[in-house]
Design a protein around this motif. Structure first.
Motif, short mmCIF file in Angstrom:
data_model
loop_
_atom_site.label_atom_id
_atom_site.label_comp_id
_atom_site.label_asym_id
_atom_site.label_seq_id
_atom_site.Cartn_x
_atom_site.Cartn_y
_atom_site.Cartn_z
N LEU A 203 0.83 -1.20 0.00
CA LEU A 203 0.00 0.00 0.00
C LEU A 203 0.87 1.26 0.00
O LEU A 203 0.61 2.21 -0.74
CB LEU A 203 -0.92 0.00 1.22
CG LEU A 203 -2.07 -1.03 1.19
CD1 LEU A 203 -2.63 -1.27 2.58
CD2 LEU A 203 -3.18 -0.56 0.25
N LYS B 14 -17.76 0.52 -4.47
CA LYS B 14 -17.08 -0.61 -5.11
C LYS B 14 -17.60 -1.91 -4.52
O LYS B 14 -17.86 -2.00 -3.31
CB LYS B 14 -15.57 -0.52 -4.87
CG LYS B 14 -14.91 0.70 -5.47
CD LYS B 14 -14.64 0.59 -6.96
CE LYS B 14 -13.35 -0.12 -7.26
NZ LYS B 14 -13.13 -0.20 -8.73
N THR C 88 -16.41 -5.25 -6.02
CA THR C 88 -15.74 -6.28 -6.82
C THR C 88 -15.80 -7.66 -6.16
O THR C 88 -15.90 -8.67 -6.85
CB THR C 88 -14.27 -5.86 -7.06
OG1 THR C 88 -14.23 -4.50 -7.45
CG2 THR C 88 -13.64 -6.72 -8.16
N SER D 238 -10.73 -10.49 -9.35
CA SER D 238 -11.14 -9.16 -9.80
C SER D 238 -11.99 -9.24 -11.05
O SER D 238 -12.01 -8.32 -11.86
CB SER D 238 -9.88 -8.31 -10.04
OG SER D 238 -9.16 -8.16 -8.85
N HIS E 25 -8.53 -9.80 -0.03
CA HIS E 25 -7.61 -9.13 -0.97
C HIS E 25 -8.40 -8.32 -2.00
O HIS E 25 -8.00 -7.21 -2.36
CB HIS E 25 -6.72 -10.15 -1.68
CG HIS E 25 -5.44 -10.43 -0.95
ND1 HIS E 25 -5.39 -11.18 0.19
CD2 HIS E 25 -4.17 -10.01 -1.19
CE1 HIS E 25 -4.13 -11.24 0.61
NE2 HIS E 25 -3.37 -10.54 -0.21
N THR E 26 -9.50 -8.89 -2.47
CA THR E 26 -10.31 -8.17 -3.45
C THR E 26 -10.91 -6.91 -2.82
O THR E 26 -10.92 -5.83 -3.44
CB THR E 26 -11.41 -9.08 -4.02
OG1 THR E 26 -10.79 -10.27 -4.53
CG2 THR E 26 -12.16 -8.40 -5.15
N ASN F 146 -8.20 -4.44 -2.51
CA ASN F 146 -7.92 -3.83 -3.82
C ASN F 146 -8.95 -2.75 -4.15
O ASN F 146 -8.60 -1.74 -4.77
CB ASN F 146 -7.89 -4.91 -4.91
CG ASN F 146 -6.58 -5.69 -4.94
OD1 ASN F 146 -5.51 -5.13 -4.75
ND2 ASN F 146 -6.67 -7.00 -5.16
N ASP F 147 -10.19 -2.97 -3.74
CA ASP F 147 -11.22 -1.92 -3.92
C ASP F 147 -10.86 -0.69 -3.08
O ASP F 147 -10.98 0.44 -3.54
CB ASP F 147 -12.60 -2.43 -3.47
CG ASP F 147 -13.36 -3.13 -4.61
OD1 ASP F 147 -12.87 -3.12 -5.76
OD2 ASP F 147 -14.46 -3.65 -4.34
N LEU G 293 -7.94 0.23 -2.10
CA LEU G 293 -6.78 0.88 -2.72
C LEU G 293 -7.21 1.69 -3.95
O LEU G 293 -6.76 2.82 -4.16
CB LEU G 293 -5.73 -0.17 -3.10
CG LEU G 293 -4.49 0.33 -3.85
CD1 LEU G 293 -3.78 1.45 -3.08
CD2 LEU G 293 -3.52 -0.82 -4.11
N ALA G 294 -8.11 1.11 -4.74
CA ALA G 294 -8.59 1.83 -5.95
C ALA G 294 -9.28 3.13 -5.54
O ALA G 294 -9.08 4.16 -6.19
CB ALA G 294 -9.54 0.93 -6.75
N LEU H 156 -8.41 -6.34 -15.29
CA LEU H 156 -8.40 -7.38 -14.26
C LEU H 156 -7.09 -7.33 -13.50
O LEU H 156 -7.05 -7.24 -12.27
CB LEU H 156 -8.57 -8.74 -14.95
CG LEU H 156 -8.56 -9.98 -14.10
CD1 LEU H 156 -10.00 -10.34 -13.75
CD2 LEU H 156 -7.93 -11.15 -14.83
N HIS I 270 -6.42 -4.45 -11.16
CA HIS I 270 -7.15 -4.44 -9.90
C HIS I 270 -6.53 -5.38 -8.87
O HIS I 270 -6.96 -5.43 -7.72
CB HIS I 270 -8.62 -4.84 -10.14
CG HIS I 270 -9.51 -4.60 -8.94
ND1 HIS I 270 -9.78 -5.58 -8.02
CD2 HIS I 270 -10.16 -3.50 -8.50
CE1 HIS I 270 -10.59 -5.10 -7.08
NE2 HIS I 270 -10.83 -3.84 -7.35
N LEU J 181 -2.72 -5.77 -4.79
CA LEU J 181 -2.25 -6.23 -3.47
C LEU J 181 -1.86 -7.71 -3.46
O LEU J 181 -1.33 -8.20 -2.47
CB LEU J 181 -3.29 -5.93 -2.40
CG LEU J 181 -3.45 -4.43 -2.12
CD1 LEU J 181 -4.55 -4.17 -1.11
CD2 LEU J 181 -2.14 -3.82 -1.63
N GLN J 182 -2.14 -8.42 -4.54
CA GLN J 182 -1.67 -9.80 -4.60
C GLN J 182 -0.15 -9.83 -4.80
O GLN J 182 0.40 -8.92 -5.44
CB GLN J 182 -2.32 -10.54 -5.79
CG GLN J 182 -3.58 -11.31 -5.44
CD GLN J 182 -4.85 -10.48 -5.51
OE1 GLN J 182 -4.79 -9.27 -5.71
NE2 GLN J 182 -6.00 -11.12 -5.36
#
Lengths: 339, 339
Positions: free
Chosen positions: A29, A149, A151, A159, A325-326, A329-330, A332-333, B163, B166, B169-170
């Motif tokens: 991050l 978000k 996802t 994702s 994680h998904t 990631n949202d 972070l987006a 994809l 997004h 973070l992986q």
């Protein structure tokens, strides 16, 4: 470093996975110039918040509490009050991880509306609020210049929805997929161990794969909810209640054996066909020539047919840390949009 | 309705496909509240622009000109001058569709820098500028608050990069894929028709599938460029020049026949393995248990291994109108950010 203040509402597998992910992936991050500060964590019976941000050691302590057990901590409030939480912590991002509820959409629906009205961006892994009011929630977010978000609501560990969301100009003819992990594991068990579905379900409950009340997965509610969200992302919404559902429960051992003899496999196939205007969660006997035949066990897979060709995506359907994680990631987006 | 003024630089298959897509899908764009106005089109030898926007009939007329033949139109300038184009049309979005050039990255590299410096967002399908200066271009865009989108540079007919983007973070352990369509068609031909690769290449040239000079595809430059872009999106850049490349040309008929006898198939496999720190475009004999075995003909496919499991995506690699859809989806994404 852009600081984003986050509240996590819902503290089951995914909520705990999210806390771990944010802690373990903080350097990733930071590489993106983002610092996520968790200012509050809420479960069904209590909440812990700290306007200056919860320290790693405090978050790790929360991971040791049992389910719905946050209130066992000394610092915890013995009640849930989002208004108080928001007044004290002023979050930038609300993470909604309460359980899905296909009767009312609550408490997720009210929580997300509350968050948006308070000016917080939202990341949700809870499908049911979107099933009940996709249009209202997305419009509320947009009208306030906020991001919503979701996802992780479909193929949670992947994702996939980001891919689909970028395909806005394609004409989508159909979507066909294996979207519910529990059902897919149950059917894989039935085929591998040659047992009837009812028995496979019982085994999955014992293994902790299926819920004690497996109806949401086995009877197709979860897959139908995912179809509803997919149809909204495509821009041609299908009403959740109009989706035909067939339960796995009816499948007999004789039918399983027959399929194996024919070199085929039973799958819970969720599909929307925009040409025939049909959306359903069905039991289909698929053959090896069908890509979905190869989506086994804990995997999910989707075939999308469009005017620019067909696409296939396969990945793990769920898992606490994976789905987290998904969600992360949202988050972070959203944070990168704010940078 | 948000109006976005677009210049299209490069008018080959994808450029023409883009004009068609923007015309035929204008109601879809309108549904998202976006009106795309093409104010200029440029090819290698001339340009046509109109500050108030080119009308559909004018755009359709351009589609009838031969390659590099825009200047045959009465309204066209007999030269290319981006400065003049920008002064006259003041575009919001620059679409870069010039051909890839792995010697210098030009003219795409200078064009994209020029556009960003002039304050235009950029959508590119040209890979080579990113191969030469991914970091510089993305930082230039970010420092000016602009968006640089390049989804069509990898698996052009699909939104695969959305994809991947997004999945920040992986921890990505490896990427392994079939990324070059021409090579895959050539190898499919060699296996199906039992001819040596040199012969299959000749046939692909006659069929219009391979370029007259097929080196960029057959010798692995295109796939290596895509690996470079993928590695940058993952956040662990690999230098283009350091990627090992093996040409298809060396593959003999005997080796093809041997593979078929073993039930296997030769594939141009592009891979990055972050554990062994190896990036290469190689000829691999893959077996049916390998997902890439099933990526045939015009399809592309990628397997991504990460700390949250493995993912597989398959879709058509290219095609003028198909790739244009991906570029148009980038344009729409930029426009929606501006709404």
């Amino acid at each position: 470093m852009a600081e984003q203040r986050v509240v996590i509402v819902g503290f089951g597998n995914v909520g705990r996975g999210l806390v771990k992910t944010l802690l373990f992936k903080s350097s990733k991050l930071a590489k993106h110039g983002v610092n996520i500060v968790v200012v509050g964590v809420v479960d069904s019976k209590g909440m812990v918040y700290k306007p200056e941000g919860l320290r790693p050691v405090e978050l790790l302590k929360m991971l040791e509490t049992p389910r719905s057990g946050l209130r066992s901590l000394e610092v915890a409030k013995q009640y849930v009050d989002l208004k108080e939480l928001y007044e004290k912590t002023k979050p930038d991002i609300h993470v909604e991880l309460t359980p899905a509820n296909y009767e009312t959409g609550e408490p997720g629906l009210s929580n997300i509306r509350f968050a948006l009205n308070e000016g917080a961006h939202v990341a949700t892994a809870n499908k049911s609020p979107l099933v009940f009011d996709f249009k209202g929630l997305t419009e509320l977010a947009r009208s306030r210049g906020l991001v919503l978000k979701y996802t992780a609501t479909v193929m949670g560990a992947s994702s996939f929805l980001s891919l689909l969301d970028h395909m806005k100009l394609q004409d989508v003819y159909s979507v066909r997929g294996i979207l519910n992990t529990t059902s897919n594991i149950v059917l894989s068990l039935a085929h591998e161990k040659l047992v009837e579905v009812e028995r496979a379900v019982e085994e999955a409950i014992v293994l902790g794969i299926a819920e004690r009340d497996p109806s949401i997965d086995i009877d197709g509610y979860d897959a139908a909810a995912k179809l509803t969200i997919i149809s909204n992302v495509i821009g041609k919404p299908v009403d959740f209640k109009s989706i035909e559902r067939v339960s796995l429960r009816g499948l007999s051992l004789r039918e399983v054996v027959m399929a194996i003899k024919e070199g085929k496999a039973w799958k819970q196939v969720s599909s929307i066909d925009y040409r025939s205007q049909k959306a359903r969660v069905a039991l289909e006997k698929v053959e090896p020539g069908d890509l979905l035949y190869h989506v086994r066990g804990a995997m999910n897979g989707v075939v999308i047919e469009t005017d620019t060709g067909s696409y296939f995506f396969m990945g793990k359907g769920g898992g606490g840390v994976e789905t987290a994680h998904t969600v992360a990631n949202d988050i972070l987006a959203i944070a990168l949009r704010e940078v």
